[in-house]
Design a protein around this motif. Sequence first.
Motif, PDB file in Angstrom:
ATOM      1  N   SER A  46       1.251  -1.137   0.177  1.00  0.00           N
ATOM      2  CA  SER A  46       0.042   0.163  -0.052  1.00  0.00           C
ATOM      3  C   SER A  46       0.849   0.994   0.592  1.00  0.00           C
ATOM      4  O   SER A  46       0.582   2.601  -0.439  1.00  0.00           O
ATOM      5  N   SER A  47       2.168   1.558   0.085  1.00  0.00           N
ATOM      6  CA  SER A  47       3.395   2.367   0.699  1.00  0.00           C
ATOM      7  C   SER A  47       3.033   2.473  -1.064  1.00  0.00           C
ATOM      8  O   SER A  47       3.784   3.631  -0.907  1.00  0.00           O
ATOM      9  N   PHE A  48       3.544   2.128  -2.441  1.00  0.00           N
ATOM     10  CA  PHE A  48       3.629   1.761  -3.102  1.00  0.00           C
ATOM     11  C   PHE A  48       2.763   1.838  -4.181  1.00  0.00           C
ATOM     12  O   PHE A  48       2.711   2.784  -5.255  1.00  0.00           O
ATOM     13  N   SER A  49       1.302   1.812  -3.343  1.00  0.00           N
ATOM     14  CA  SER A  49      -0.153   1.539  -4.798  1.00  0.00           C
ATOM     15  C   SER A  49      -0.672   3.536  -5.165  1.00  0.00           C
ATOM     16  O   SER A  49      -0.530   4.021  -4.102  1.00  0.00           O
ATOM     17  N   LYS A  51      -3.328   3.698  -6.937  1.00  0.00           N
ATOM     18  CA  LYS A  51      -4.248   3.139  -7.408  1.00  0.00           C
ATOM     19  C   LYS A  51      -5.251   2.576  -6.206  1.00  0.00           C
ATOM     20  O   LYS A  51      -6.669   2.548  -5.644  1.00  0.00           O
ATOM     21  N   LEU A  52      -4.600   0.759  -5.867  1.00  0.00           N
ATOM     22  CA  LEU A  52      -5.660   0.117  -5.200  1.00  0.00           C
ATOM     23  C   LEU A  52      -5.928   0.489  -4.029  1.00  0.00           C
ATOM     24  O   LEU A  52      -6.836   0.600  -3.435  1.00  0.00           O
ATOM     25  N   VAL A  53      -5.166   1.407  -3.183  1.00  0.00           N
ATOM     26  CA  VAL A  53      -5.098   1.834  -2.496  1.00  0.00           C
ATOM     27  C   VAL A  53      -5.572   2.929  -2.064  1.00  0.00           C
ATOM     28  O   VAL A  53      -6.734   2.714  -1.015  1.00  0.00           O
ATOM     29  N   GLN A  54      -6.723   3.350  -3.221  1.00  0.00           N
ATOM     30  CA  GLN A  54      -7.474   4.807  -3.325  1.00  0.00           C
ATOM     31  C   GLN A  54      -9.196   3.879  -3.406  1.00  0.00           C
ATOM     32  O   GLN A  54     -10.067   4.602  -3.131  1.00  0.00           O
ATOM     33  N   TRP A  55      -9.612   2.650  -3.656  1.00  0.00           N
ATOM     34  CA  TRP A  55     -10.043   1.816  -3.914  1.00  0.00           C
ATOM     35  C   TRP A  55     -11.158   1.908  -2.537  1.00  0.00           C
ATOM     36  O   TRP A  55     -10.765   1.342  -1.547  1.00  0.00           O
ATOM     37  N   ASN A  56     -12.203   2.539  -2.917  1.00  0.00           N
ATOM     38  CA  ASN A  56     -13.648   2.156  -1.137  1.00  0.00           C
ATOM     39  C   ASN A  56     -14.788   1.812  -1.064  1.00  0.00           C
ATOM     40  O   ASN A  56     -15.109   1.806  -2.759  1.00  0.00           O
ATOM     41  N   GLN A  57     -15.735   1.637  -0.174  1.00  0.00           N
ATOM     42  CA  GLN A  57     -16.856   1.123  -0.458  1.00  0.00           C
ATOM     43  C   GLN A  57     -17.126   2.622  -0.741  1.00  0.00           C
ATOM     44  O   GLN A  57     -18.274   2.660  -1.424  1.00  0.00           O
ATOM     45  N   THR A  58     -17.000   3.570  -0.395  1.00  0.00           N
ATOM     46  CA  THR A  58     -18.620   5.241  -0.744  1.00  0.00           C
ATOM     47  C   THR A  58     -18.126   5.270  -2.221  1.00  0.00           C
ATOM     48  O   THR A  58     -19.256   5.832  -2.291  1.00  0.00           O
ATOM     49  N   ASP A  59     -16.628   5.526  -2.394  1.00  0.00           N
ATOM     50  CA  ASP A  59     -17.330   5.902  -4.013  1.00  0.00           C
ATOM     51  C   ASP A  59     -18.220   5.384  -5.157  1.00  0.00           C
ATOM     52  O   ASP A  59     -17.388   3.993  -5.261  1.00  0.00           O
ATOM     53  N   VAL A  75     -17.753  -2.511 -15.598  1.00  0.00           N
ATOM     54  CA  VAL A  75     -16.441  -2.231 -16.074  1.00  0.00           C
ATOM     55  C   VAL A  75     -15.516  -2.667 -17.408  1.00  0.00           C
ATOM     56  O   VAL A  75     -15.627  -4.214 -17.371  1.00  0.00           O
ATOM     57  N   VAL A  76     -14.667  -1.756 -17.959  1.00  0.00           N
ATOM     58  CA  VAL A  76     -14.620  -2.885 -19.036  1.00  0.00           C
ATOM     59  C   VAL A  76     -13.222  -2.039 -19.474  1.00  0.00           C
ATOM     60  O   VAL A  76     -12.654  -2.523 -20.080  1.00  0.00           O
ATOM     61  N   SER A  77     -12.514  -1.491 -17.937  1.00  0.00           N
ATOM     62  CA  SER A  77     -10.984  -1.627 -18.379  1.00  0.00           C
ATOM     63  C   SER A  77     -10.189  -1.193 -16.865  1.00  0.00           C
ATOM     64  O   SER A  77     -10.632  -0.415 -16.328  1.00  0.00           O
ATOM     65  N   LEU A  78      -9.370  -2.121 -16.332  1.00  0.00           N
ATOM     66  CA  LEU A  78      -8.397  -2.439 -15.853  1.00  0.00           C
ATOM     67  C   LEU A  78      -6.875  -1.703 -16.174  1.00  0.00           C
ATOM     68  O   LEU A  78      -6.158  -2.490 -16.583  1.00  0.00           O
ATOM     69  N   GLN A  79      -6.135  -0.985 -15.660  1.00  0.00           N
ATOM     70  CA  GLN A  79      -5.444   0.128 -15.753  1.00  0.00           C
ATOM     71  C   GLN A  79      -4.276  -0.068 -14.045  1.00  0.00           C
ATOM     72  O   GLN A  79      -4.243   0.569 -13.265  1.00  0.00           O
ATOM     73  N   LEU A  80      -4.063  -1.624 -13.569  1.00  0.00           N
ATOM     74  CA  LEU A  80      -3.261  -1.931 -12.353  1.00  0.00           C
ATOM     75  C   LEU A  80      -1.475  -1.923 -12.895  1.00  0.00           C
ATOM     76  O   LEU A  80      -1.130  -2.605 -11.847  1.00  0.00           O
ATOM     77  N   GLU A  81      -1.055  -0.687 -13.873  1.00  0.00           N
ATOM     78  CA  GLU A  81       0.603  -1.489 -13.948  1.00  0.00           C
ATOM     79  C   GLU A  81       0.888  -0.589 -12.362  1.00  0.00           C
ATOM     80  O   GLU A  81       0.336   0.518 -11.891  1.00  0.00           O
TER      81      GLU A  81
END
Length: 159
Positions: A46-49, A51-59, A75-81
């Motif tokens: 999570s210290s280097f993330s 994107k993922l670290v910001q995903w949350n239940q409310t947004d 969901v048609v695109s996941l850019q998790l590089e």
Amino acid sequence: MLLKLFFLISTLTSSFISTTHSSHTKCLQHEKALLLQLKKELIFDSSFSTKLVQWNQTDDCCSWHGVGCDTAGNVVSLQLENEAISDGVGDSSSLLRLKHLQKLNLAYKNFNSPPIPRGIHNLNYLTHLNLSNAGFGGQVPAEITSLRRLISLDISNDY
């Protein structure tokens, strides 16, 4: 007369533009649930993330970094590089249940040489798949040939 016509066209155009910009597609609840489940499954630093670290239940998941949606909220695109993911993408991954996914980028991960999941064939709409420098090991599964819409596949490795 020409001035009135110009005013009418300008009014209609600005009305159309404001209507299209104000209607934001929200992701479907089951798509959001799959993404949140995927976040739980993935092992990432999570210290280097970014994107993922910001995903949350409310947004709304269509506004999450790295997530793209179509007008229906799928969901048609996941850019998790470059997300410092080290594990969690296997045959039972929630990722493989995102049925409308067209673009998937998992480049520059640190997977510990697991094989590319055989369940990748479940992503029937996939057109672009980037697994470059992701650390997947073994052979490319034959199931990948069933992805009939696949235009781009990058499994290159710089090492």
